[in-house]
Motif scaffolding. Structure first.
Motif, short mmCIF file in Angstrom:
data_model
loop_
_atom_site.label_atom_id
_atom_site.label_comp_id
_atom_site.label_asym_id
_atom_site.label_seq_id
_atom_site.Cartn_x
_atom_site.Cartn_y
_atom_site.Cartn_z
N MET A 1 0.85 -1.21 -0.05
CA MET A 1 0.07 -0.08 0.11
C MET A 1 0.94 1.32 -0.09
N THR A 2 0.60 2.18 -0.82
CA THR A 2 1.30 3.46 -0.83
C THR A 2 1.08 4.39 0.12
N LYS A 3 2.01 4.94 0.97
CA LYS A 3 1.70 5.88 1.86
C LYS A 3 1.79 7.34 1.49
N VAL A 4 0.86 7.96 1.80
CA VAL A 4 1.02 9.38 1.52
C VAL A 4 1.97 10.18 2.33
N LYS A 5 2.98 10.66 1.72
CA LYS A 5 4.19 11.24 2.38
C LYS A 5 3.94 12.71 2.49
N SER A 6 3.20 13.27 1.59
CA SER A 6 3.18 14.98 1.53
C SER A 6 1.82 15.37 1.02
N LEU A 7 1.70 16.55 1.08
CA LEU A 7 0.52 17.27 0.59
C LEU A 7 0.62 16.99 -0.89
N ALA A 8 1.69 17.09 -1.62
CA ALA A 8 1.83 17.01 -3.03
C ALA A 8 1.37 15.55 -3.32
N ASP A 9 1.94 14.65 -2.46
CA ASP A 9 1.38 13.16 -2.70
C ASP A 9 -0.32 13.04 -2.90
N LEU A 10 -0.63 13.72 -1.89
CA LEU A 10 -2.20 13.43 -1.65
C LEU A 10 -2.95 14.17 -3.01
N LYS A 11 -2.36 15.26 -3.10
CA LYS A 11 -3.13 15.94 -4.43
C LYS A 11 -2.90 15.24 -5.67
N ALA A 12 -1.74 14.45 -5.78
CA ALA A 12 -1.30 13.76 -7.04
C ALA A 12 -2.47 12.43 -6.76
N MET A 13 -2.59 12.23 -5.83
CA MET A 13 -3.53 10.91 -5.62
C MET A 13 -5.07 11.53 -6.03
N ARG A 14 -5.39 12.56 -5.57
CA ARG A 14 -6.68 13.05 -5.78
C ARG A 14 -6.91 13.22 -7.45
N GLU A 15 -5.61 13.73 -8.34
CA GLU A 15 -5.72 13.58 -9.56
C GLU A 15 -6.08 12.27 -10.16
N LYS A 16 -5.45 11.23 -9.51
CA LYS A 16 -5.27 9.89 -10.20
C LYS A 16 -6.68 9.41 -9.95
N PHE A 17 -7.29 9.62 -8.93
CA PHE A 17 -8.71 9.19 -8.56
C PHE A 17 -9.76 9.77 -9.18
N GLN A 18 -9.55 10.88 -9.46
CA GLN A 18 -10.55 12.09 -9.75
C GLN A 18 -11.87 11.48 -10.94
#
Lengths: 131, 597
Positions: A1-18
């Motif tokens: 499982m990938t860990k969210v390591k920063s806010l940028a990570d989270l935003k990238a994830m959001r982009e990916k799932f959106q």
């Protein structure tokens, strides 16, 4: 499982799932978006409506145009399948017949983007009772 | 991954689940697979849509078609008609009660038009058991923003500026609460989420936890960062199994993503959450009682001060906020205090979630801006009173609140106006009553509830409420006197002034507000020995109209106590001494000969 390591990570994830939620997000403000209805009755499907819908979905994504795609029943233009209805905000809806990949490109590039007319428009020959 | 062309959202709240919504999901999936559409249409179980009156709800996306009261066997019709042929299934559409027309699109339903959804932003939109859906709606970004761009005091300042007040009932400014907790230094502090929702008819907190558990987790972590706590506890009643399940799943997923645990998002901030189960005692919604219950002690309140912010869980500074309060936090951080404090009234900012219940057409969960009027809530969102009856009162604030009447219909709803009107915001239960509700019985109902739930620690609450309840029982039996009415007021005032905790201090409110607003009705019970709503059985008598009775014997045969006598084909009579006023005879009489006097 990938860990969210920063806010940028989270935003990238959001982009990916959106895109997974796109269908739902779009439904909230349909009026402001281009709406394309694809006739998906037996005749439409037999003439390749499914394939053309997929093609257009990819095209819309690639061109970054927000489009709401809806499958509808038979529009009655069985002679001109696949048919699609395109409603651009602020313009009247138009129905296009005999849509193939090439025609779809044309519709996106000329009609939707630049409001240039494209061949293959089926004139509206009926009225809707309940508006 | 396949790209779905259509999403079908099925409500998975407790209400709709009870009406077999899980079976609907299964059937939909089966029929979709049968037609080879499993990669084109996605079926998602979401949290509550709020429109519980017409559940189970199935919503089709992107065309927003809103199907109500769907049964498992309708799954096939929905797939074959709507999805394959593109035709709406009209008999499942919502029918507008005003013009009897089908409304296909949820945007055009009166129920949703006036709502602003902040706390419920994701309820009925995302799959609560999938953290990815929460993230794609911006979940945890507020936490990220706090950790990377804001100092704890900035966070507190932002919440203070937003004007957010506690949504559990009291309406204490949330930012101030956080500030007090942050200023008390200790080696360990705690963030507690009060999910002990106990008002009869209220289910706001449950729905938020079931529909969007990640918003609570995120907000608790933000609070932890702001006040300097590394541990969060959710105190939730064991009667909420689905909410517990979904919270546990959400906590697990958040840990896997590193959004809970150590060094969250590389900031060095640690925070984790555990659940604590309550046994469903109403008094445990009071923060000191809640903390005692979590410590494994009796759920009894203690005198404040010391406030939990100074000495709370295990004697450490503890910040307790309600579920709905937390649900607002991430939005305030993301959109800013200035955005939030433009919504609502001068002293009450933002929105409030209400659970509409009682004699109203659209029972359900709504979120409206503060300052909306009762009239808008009841008639425009709630669709008016059931069966065209007349509006009589609305009870807000649960057992601690009071009744508002017709004269309050145009009062803007906010914390201060409700208190001025003799009620309170409470956690957001709104029980609507029509002309068939007896106000003495309503007051009695709430007092019975308080008597049951009083912890018994202080005398005014333990004995005082019992006496109030006895007096109300006496009045409803027709044995009351005018002195009793004055004594009710006196005793109520004493209890309010002397009880230890919020429960006792507010428990006489239902009595006081009904006395104020329905004095005539109390006097009728006492002087005329009449109950105009026909609820108090002792004040009713059943009579058979001798001219209408044909002597069919249906009533006599169905009377459980044999109170009805008479010859066949001759008018019957009821012996009032034997009659237990159960109403069985009225139901059986085909000639309308029996009436209540």
């Amino acid at each position: 499982m990938t860990k969210v390591k920063s806010l940028a990570d989270l935003k990238a994830m959001r982009e990916k799932f959106q895109s997974n939620l796109d269908v739902r997000e779009k439904s909230n403000n349909q009026e402001e978006m281009v709406q394309i209805k694809v006739a998906m009755a037996t005749c439409g499907i037999a003439s390749g409506a499914k394939q053309i819908m997929e093609y257009m979905m990819e095209k819309a994504d690639a061109m970054k145009i927000r489009v709401v795609f809806t499958q509808t029943g038979c529009m009655g233009y069985c002679h001109a399948e696949p048919t699609i209805e395109v409603k651009v905000p602020g313009r009247d809806p138009l129905v296009f017949g005999h849509v193939d990949n090439k025609k779809a490109d044309e519709i996106f590039e000329k009609y939707i983007l630049n409001n240039e007319m494209v061949d293959g428009i089926i004139p509206v020959n009926y009225e809707v009772i309940d508006k | 991954m396949a790209k779905y062309k259509m999403h079908v959202l099925v409500c998975g709240g407790t209400g709709c689940k009870a009406s077999q919504s899980a079976q609907i999901v299964e059937n939909l999936k089966a029929v979709l697979t049968e037609n080879g559409l499993q990669d084109e249409v996605q079926v998602i179980t979401t949290g509550c849509f709020g429109f519980c009156e017409k559940g189970p709800i199935v919503k089709m996306m992107p065309d927003n078609t809103f199907y109500t009261q769907v049964k498992p066997e309708d799954a096939r019709t929905i797939v074959e008609e709507h999805i394959i042929k593109g035709r709406k299934v009209t008999n499942l559409l919502y029918t507008d009660p005003e013009n009897n027309e089908h409304v296909s699109d949820s945007k055009h339903m009166g129920f949703y038009k006036k709502q602003i959804r902040i706390a419920l932003r994701n309820c009925g939109f995302i799959d609560p058991e999938n953290i990815d859906e929460s993230i794609s709606r911006g979940g945890y970004e507020a936490l990220g923003k706090c950790l990377s761009e804001m100092k704890p005091e900035d966070v507190i300042q932002e919440i203070k500026l937003s004007g957010l007040r506690g949504r559990g009932g009291g309406g204490f400014p949330t930012g101030l609460k956080w500030e007090i907790a942050s200023k008390n230094h200790a080696d360990q502090k705690y963030v507690v989420c009060n999910a002990d929702e106990g008002d009869p008819g209220a289910f706001m907190d449950r729905s938020i936890m079931e529909g969007d558990p990640h918003s609570i987790i995120e907000a608790m972590a933000i609070c932890g960062y702001a006040i300097g706590a590394t541990k969060g506890l959710v105190y939730i009643r064991a009667e909420y199994p689905l909410a517990i399940d979904r919270l546990q799943i959400a906590i697990k997923q958040a840990r896997e993503y590193g959004l809970l645990g150590q060094d969250i998002m590389g900031s060095g901030f640690d925070f984790d959450i555990e659940l604590r189960y309550g046994a469903g005692a109403f008094v445990c919604g009071e923060e000191t009682a809640l903390i005692h219950s979590m410590e494994g002690k009796r759920g009894e309140p203690t005198f404040k001060p010391p406030f939990p912010a100074v000495s709370g869980y295990l004697g450490k500074p503890t910040n307790v906020n309600n579920v709905e309060t937390f649900a607002n936090i991430p939005v305030i951080i993301t959109k800013g205090a200035d955005w939030f404090n433009k919504i609502g009234t001068e002293k009450s900012k933002g929105t409030k979630v209400f659970a509409l219940a009682g004699q109203i057409n659209n029972v359900g969960l709504i979120e409206v801006p503060m300052g909306i009027t009762l009239r808008e809530v009841i008639y425009e969102i709630g669709g008016g009173i059931k069966d065209g009856k007349e509006f009589k009162a609305v009870q807000t604030g649960g057992p601690s609140g009071g009744c508002l009447t017709k004269k309050h219909l145009d009062t803007p709803i906010d914390y201060d106006n409700l208190i001025a009107a003799g009620s309170m915001m409470g956690s957001g239960g709104m029980v609507v009553m029509d002309e068939t509700s007896c106000m003495v019985s309503i007051a009695k109902f709430y007092l019975e509830f308080t008597c049951e739930e009083s912890c018994g620690k202080c005398t005014p609450c333990r004995i005082g409420n019992k006496r109030l309840c006895e007096m109300l029982t006496k009045i409803s039996k027709g044995n009351g006197t005018m002195e009793d009415l004055y004594e009710l007021r006196n005793l109520a005032a004493v209890i309010k002034d002397t009880a230890l905790c919020g429960l006792g201090q507010t428990s006489p409110n239902p009595v006081l507000s009904t006395l104020d607003n329905f004095w005539d009705e109390y006097v009728e019970h006492v002087v005329d020995k009449k109950c105009r709503a026909g609820v108090c059985k002792s004040l009713m008598s059943y009579e058979i109209d001798q001219t209408k009775c044909v002597g069919c014997t249906a009533c006599a045969r169905n009377c459980p106590v044999g109170a009805i006598k008479g010859e066949k084909k001759m008018p019957h009579t009821i012996d009032p001494a034997v009659c237990i006023k159960c109403g069985a005879c009225i139901e059986r009489c085909k000639f309308g000969a029996i009436s209540i006097k």
